[in-house]
Structure formats: C-alpha cells, structure tokens
Design a protein around this motif. Structure first.
Motif, short mmCIF file in Angstrom:
data_model
loop_
_atom_site.label_atom_id
_atom_site.label_comp_id
_atom_site.label_asym_id
_atom_site.label_seq_id
_atom_site.Cartn_x
_atom_site.Cartn_y
_atom_site.Cartn_z
N ASP A 315 0.80 -1.14 0.04
CA ASP A 315 0.14 0.22 0.00
C ASP A 315 0.75 1.16 0.01
OD1 ASP A 315 -2.19 1.69 0.13
OD2 ASP A 315 -2.92 1.06 2.00
N THR A 316 0.28 2.22 -0.24
CA THR A 316 1.22 3.78 -0.07
C THR A 316 1.36 3.97 1.28
OG1 THR A 316 0.22 4.36 -2.14
CG2 THR A 316 1.14 6.09 -0.64
N VAL A 317 2.73 3.84 1.81
CA VAL A 317 3.14 4.18 3.08
C VAL A 317 3.86 5.61 3.09
CG1 VAL A 317 4.53 3.54 4.83
CG2 VAL A 317 3.51 1.78 3.35
N HIS A 318 3.08 6.51 4.03
CA HIS A 318 3.58 7.80 4.46
C HIS A 318 4.77 7.68 5.29
CE1 HIS A 318 0.48 9.60 2.14
NE2 HIS A 318 -0.24 8.84 2.41
N LEU A 319 5.83 7.53 5.01
CA LEU A 319 7.13 7.23 6.10
C LEU A 319 7.17 8.38 7.34
CD1 LEU A 319 10.09 6.42 3.84
CD2 LEU A 319 8.75 4.88 4.96
N GLN A 320 6.67 9.36 7.10
CA GLN A 320 6.89 10.20 8.31
C GLN A 320 5.82 9.92 9.36
OE1 GLN A 320 8.69 13.36 8.38
NE2 GLN A 320 8.22 13.17 10.48
N GLU A 321 4.54 9.58 8.91
CA GLU A 321 3.49 9.13 9.82
C GLU A 321 4.13 7.74 10.48
OE1 GLU A 321 -0.28 9.12 8.02
OE2 GLU A 321 -0.25 11.29 7.38
N LEU A 322 4.61 6.95 9.66
CA LEU A 322 4.87 5.58 10.19
C LEU A 322 5.87 5.73 11.32
CD1 LEU A 322 4.67 2.37 9.96
CD2 LEU A 322 6.41 2.51 8.20
N LEU A 323 7.18 6.50 10.92
CA LEU A 323 8.28 6.52 11.83
C LEU A 323 7.85 7.45 13.25
CD1 LEU A 323 11.04 7.41 9.26
CD2 LEU A 323 10.32 5.06 10.17
N ASP A 324 6.95 8.27 12.82
CA ASP A 324 6.28 8.72 14.34
C ASP A 324 5.65 7.97 15.05
OD1 ASP A 324 7.64 11.28 13.60
OD2 ASP A 324 5.83 12.30 12.38
N SER A 325 4.76 7.18 14.58
CA SER A 325 3.84 6.37 15.36
C SER A 325 5.11 5.35 16.04
CB SER A 325 2.85 5.58 14.39
OG SER A 325 3.86 4.90 13.55
N ILE A 326 5.89 4.64 15.34
CA ILE A 326 6.84 3.81 15.83
C ILE A 326 7.71 4.62 17.12
CG2 ILE A 326 8.94 2.39 15.44
CD1 ILE A 326 8.08 1.89 12.60
N VAL A 327 8.03 5.79 17.01
CA VAL A 327 8.80 6.37 18.07
C VAL A 327 8.10 6.57 19.17
CG1 VAL A 327 9.97 8.55 18.83
CG2 VAL A 327 10.22 7.37 16.40
N LYS A 328 6.72 6.84 18.87
CA LYS A 328 5.78 6.89 20.04
C LYS A 328 5.63 5.90 20.89
CE LYS A 328 3.17 11.07 18.18
NZ LYS A 328 1.85 11.46 17.70
N GLN A 329 5.64 4.72 20.18
CA GLN A 329 5.25 3.29 20.62
C GLN A 329 6.35 2.53 21.51
OE1 GLN A 329 4.19 0.23 17.75
NE2 GLN A 329 4.66 -1.32 18.93
N MET A 330 7.86 2.99 21.00
CA MET A 330 9.11 2.67 21.57
C MET A 330 9.50 3.64 22.60
SD MET A 330 9.34 -0.12 20.19
CE MET A 330 11.05 -0.68 20.80
N ASN A 331 8.82 4.77 22.68
CA ASN A 331 9.33 5.88 23.73
C ASN A 331 9.21 5.50 25.16
OD1 ASN A 331 10.80 8.15 23.15
ND2 ASN A 331 9.19 9.10 22.30
N PRO A 332 7.97 4.85 25.48
CA PRO A 332 8.06 4.50 27.06
C PRO A 332 9.25 3.46 27.60
CG PRO A 332 5.99 4.52 25.99
CD PRO A 332 6.94 4.93 24.70
N ARG A 333 9.66 2.69 26.64
CA ARG A 333 10.82 1.61 27.06
C ARG A 333 12.00 2.35 27.07
NH1 ARG A 333 12.70 -3.57 23.16
NH2 ARG A 333 14.60 -3.89 24.56
N ALA A 334 12.01 3.30 25.83
CA ALA A 334 13.46 3.91 25.91
C ALA A 334 13.47 4.75 27.43
CB ALA A 334 13.42 4.84 24.94
N ARG A 335 12.52 5.48 27.88
CA ARG A 335 12.55 6.21 29.12
C ARG A 335 12.78 5.43 30.10
NH1 ARG A 335 8.46 9.39 26.39
NH2 ARG A 335 6.73 8.05 27.47
N ARG A 336 12.04 4.21 30.42
CA ARG A 336 12.32 3.35 31.37
C ARG A 336 13.70 2.88 31.58
NH1 ARG A 336 7.66 0.76 29.35
NH2 ARG A 336 8.84 -1.13 28.80
N GLN A 337 14.50 2.57 30.17
CA GLN A 337 15.72 2.41 30.32
C GLN A 337 16.69 3.56 30.40
OE1 GLN A 337 15.14 -1.23 26.99
NE2 GLN A 337 16.90 -0.39 27.03
#
Length: 466
Positions: A315-337
């Motif tokens: 499908d057509t993937v908007h990389l800006q939106e995809l990468l932002d959503s991934i960072v939001k998902q991984m941020n809590p773990r990064a802060r814990r570490q």
C-alpha cells in the motif's frame, strides 16, 4: 550406463584412428604418385632423346632396315624394354625379343604415330604384370615414319609401395596403441578424482559430513572438490547453528513459562493478600505472555519466509507518519531504560509502496535490538532521507556494537551471540522482508562505538537496487 572413462577413451581413439587413417592414405597416395611420376619422367626423357637422335642423324635412312641398329643404340642406355614400331603399329625390333611383325594397338603407340608423346599404364598381355610405357614419334622431316616405345615393369615399384604401406600400417597401429594407453591414463586422471568425489558425496548423503574430498589437481575437478568440501562445512555449520538455535529457543521458552507457572501457582494458592503483589504477579504473567507471543510470531514468520509463503500487502506508506508512530510506541521503553530515543526526518520525505505492517515490524525489531544493547544514558536515533530513486531509513545507536568477526554472520539464519538474548532469527527475518521489498539492509558496527543499520528501499516496487 556408459561411464565417462569409456566415452573419453572412445572419443580419443576415434579421433586418433581417423587421423592415422587419413594421414596414411595421403602418404600412400603421395608415395605412389612420387614413384609413378619419376618413372614417367625418366621414360619421357629417354623417348624424347631417342626421337631427337633419330630425327637429327638417321631420318634419311629406311626405318625397317635400320630398326636393329636403332634398337641397339636406344636400349644400351636404359634398363627399360625398347620397341621400334612401324607406322602400321607393327613391332620392327624389340629389346626383349617380342616377335617381329607383331601388331600392337596400345593407346600410347596410336598417339605417337599421330605425332604426339603417348603414355600407357596397365597389365602386360602375356605376363599380366603391371607396366608403364611411353611412345615417341620418329619423324623424317614433318612425316612420321614410326615410333620408339619404352616399356618398364611396375612390379618393383608396387613392392616398394606395398612395403611402405606395411610400414605405415605398423606405425599407425603403434600410434593407436600408444594413444590408447595415453587416453586411458588421461581419462583416469579425470574419472579417478570424480569417482572419489562421488564416494565422498555418497558418504555426505548418508549423513557423514566429516568426509572430505581430496583435491588432486587445480582444475575444474579440483574446484568441484573444493565446492563439495565447502558445502559439507556449511552443512555442519548450519547443523551447529540449528542445534544452538533449538537450545536457545528452549531456554527462551522455558524462562517465561517458568515465571508464568510460578505466579499462576502462587495466585491460585491464594497466599497473597496484598493487592499490589497480586497486580505485580499478573503484570509479570502478562509481560511473559507477550514475550512468548512475540517469540512465537518470530518463529511463525521464519517458517513462512523459509517456505516462501509470505506475501506483501503493499500500500502507499507515508514514512513520516509511520516513523512518528513507531517512536511514540517505543518511547516509554526508552525512558524506562534511560535511553534517549530521537527521530530525525525531513518534511518532504516521499511515500513508498510497501507493506506497512511488515515495514513496521522490521523497524521495531531494529529499534528493539538497539535499545537492548544500548546502556542507560546512550542514544538511539531513527532517521530517514530520500534519494533519486530510493529512500534510506537508518537506525543508529551508541551501544556495545558488534564484534568484527560476527558482523558478516548476524543476518544468517540461527546465528546468535552466546551472551545475547533472543531467538537469533530476528535480523534474518528483517533481511528477508527487506529483500521482498526489492531493497537491502546494510549493517555497520564497531565494538564499543555502536551500530548503524540502513534500510534502502526503492521508490517503485518493481525497481531492483544493486
């Protein structure tokens, strides 16, 4: 089944036999022609000399009455049979006693009586032996008054030719014999190593991968031996990796299952009255269940990739939106570490044709590895930039890095550092998914300085990047 050795020897023999036959044929024809040409040349010169002598000194005399004198003059200088022929074709004199007044009708005589040099070759009427003759006109002025004929037997020449033929046949048989011996030895140098390699391959097929082919010659057969040995080493290596993988997976499965079972037994026994402890136990069960689910998902993906059954839902993937959503998902773990997770992307980042879920799976897996090996206070960055016909997504960290000797192996199936956790197939799955997108994954790392992974994806789905 006809063996290679038989085919090689047969081919060599066929070529040698044909070569010997053709050469012997040409040699025999050449020898025969050489001797025959010499005989004809000698007879022609003798006949021309006799004719010239008669025309210069005896042309004014009567031929029949002077035939005996002429015969004595002409035969004294040659070993050939000399005949004096009249214009009617009658023998006037013969050095070998042919009856006088016998009429001869050979082609050479008729041609000589017509005023030209004549030649004849055949078998003599009386004895049947092979012979050759040359006749030359005897002229008185412009008038032909008879002919002189020189006849020689070819029996001796045929004997010489026959002996030459026997010698050539003997030499040819010797050459064929030697060629047969050489071809057998030469074919043995080819088929011998092939037979040994075949036996080694049969041992490997039976599961004895310690067998090795001996490289005797540095040629195509030697290269085959090297390839077979390399294949055996790779099979052994993959067998070891598989065993390590099974042991690792068993360990990875046992740890969360032990935790889940332990807390389940504890909760069931009802020995906990503190709500916080109960919640802690349930949280552990949830986390370990998620860990099991992730591990099983990896195994399932690996199985599908190995079987070639994974298809992309592009499908057509908007990389800006995809990468932002991934960072939001991984941020809590990064802060814990205590790891600083940053995302750096330009505003004009183009869209790509890709499977968003699979692409997200790859990036999350790379970020998970970076967070796993980056100590507190370190940095993990996710960035992207566009090229002329591709986009590049980069995951970089300041973690422990990968040893130089392990870097070429990290994308191989089942490979896993002994001290690291996980199944050892995550990067292999990521690499396969990127390849399905017609892209490639590049990993650079230095021990103690961190790791950088670059995903290069084509902007068009049918574009191959080299």
């Amino acid at each position: 089944m006809q063996g290679i050795k038989k085919r090689l020897v047969g081919s060599y023999l066929l070529v040698i036999i044909l070569t010997v036959f053709i050469m012997n044929t040409f040699l025999l024809v050449g020898i025969r022609q050489y001797y025959f040409d010499n005989v004809i040349d000698v007879l022609e010169k003798q006949a021309e000399v006799a004719g010239s002598f008669y025309a210069r000194y005896l042309a004014y005399k009567d031929l029949p009455s002077e035939a005996g004198v002429l015969l004595d003059s002409f035969s004294s200088a040659t070993a050939a049979q000399v005949q004096i022929i009249s214009t009617e074709g009658m023998v006037l004199a013969d050095s070998q006693g042919t009856p006088v007044a016998e009429k001869l009708s050979f082609a050479d005589i008729q041609k000589a009586l017509a005023g030209e040099l004549g030649q004849w070759q055949g078998n003599l009427p009386v004895t049947g032996e092979p012979a050759m003759s040359v006749a030359y006109p005897l002229q008185s002025g412009a008038r032909v008054v008879g002919a002189v004929r020189f006849v020689t037997s070819l029996t001796g020449i045929h004997g010489v030719i026959r002996n030459a033929a026997l010698i050539l046949v003997a030499v040819g048989l010797l050459v064929v014999f030697l060629a047969t011996a050489v071809s057998v030895l030469l074919s043995a140098t080819i088929t011998g190593p092939v037979e040994k390699i075949t036996r080694v391959a049969e041992e490997m097929a039976a599961g004895r991968f310690s067998a090795r082919a001996v490289k005797k010659y540095d040629d195509e057969v030697g290269k085959l031996a090297d390839t077979l040995n390399y294949m055996a080493e790779e099979i052994v290596r993959y067998e070891q990796l598989k065993n390590q993988f099974i042991a690792s997976i068993s360990h990875e499965l046992r740890t969360p299952l032990t935790s889940i079972k332990g807390w389940a037994v504890t909760l069931r026994a009802g020995g906990l009255e503190n709500v916080d402890e109960i919640n802690d136990g349930l949280n552990i069960i949830e986390r370990e269940s998620d860990r099991l689910t992730l591990l099983l998902d990896e195994l399932l993906d690996f199985s599908r990739l190995s079987a070639g059954k994974i298809t992309l839902q592009q499908d057509t993937v908007h990389l800006q939106e995809l990468l932002d959503s991934i960072v939001k998902q991984m941020n809590p773990r990064a802060r814990r570490q205590g790891v600083h997770l940053v995302c750096e992307t330009p505003q004009d980042l183009p869209s790509v044709k890709a499977d968003p879920n699979r692409l997200k799976q790859v990036i999350i897996n790379l970020l998970d590895n970076s967070l796993k090996f980056t100590p507190s206070g370190g940095t993990v960055s996710l960035s992207a930039r566009s090229g002329e016909d591709h986009v590049q997504i980069t995951v970089a960290d300041t973690g422990s890095g990968i040893p130089h000797e392990a870097l070429p192996k990290v994308k191989q199936k089942f490979y896993k550092e002994t001290s690291s956790a996980g199944s050892g197939i995550g990067l292999s799955i990521c690499d396969e998914i990127v390849k399905l997108h017609r892209g490639h994954m590049i990993i650079d790392s230095s021990p103690g300085q961190g790791t950088e992974v670059r995903l290069i994806l084509p902007l068009q789905p049918n574009m191959y990047l080299e």
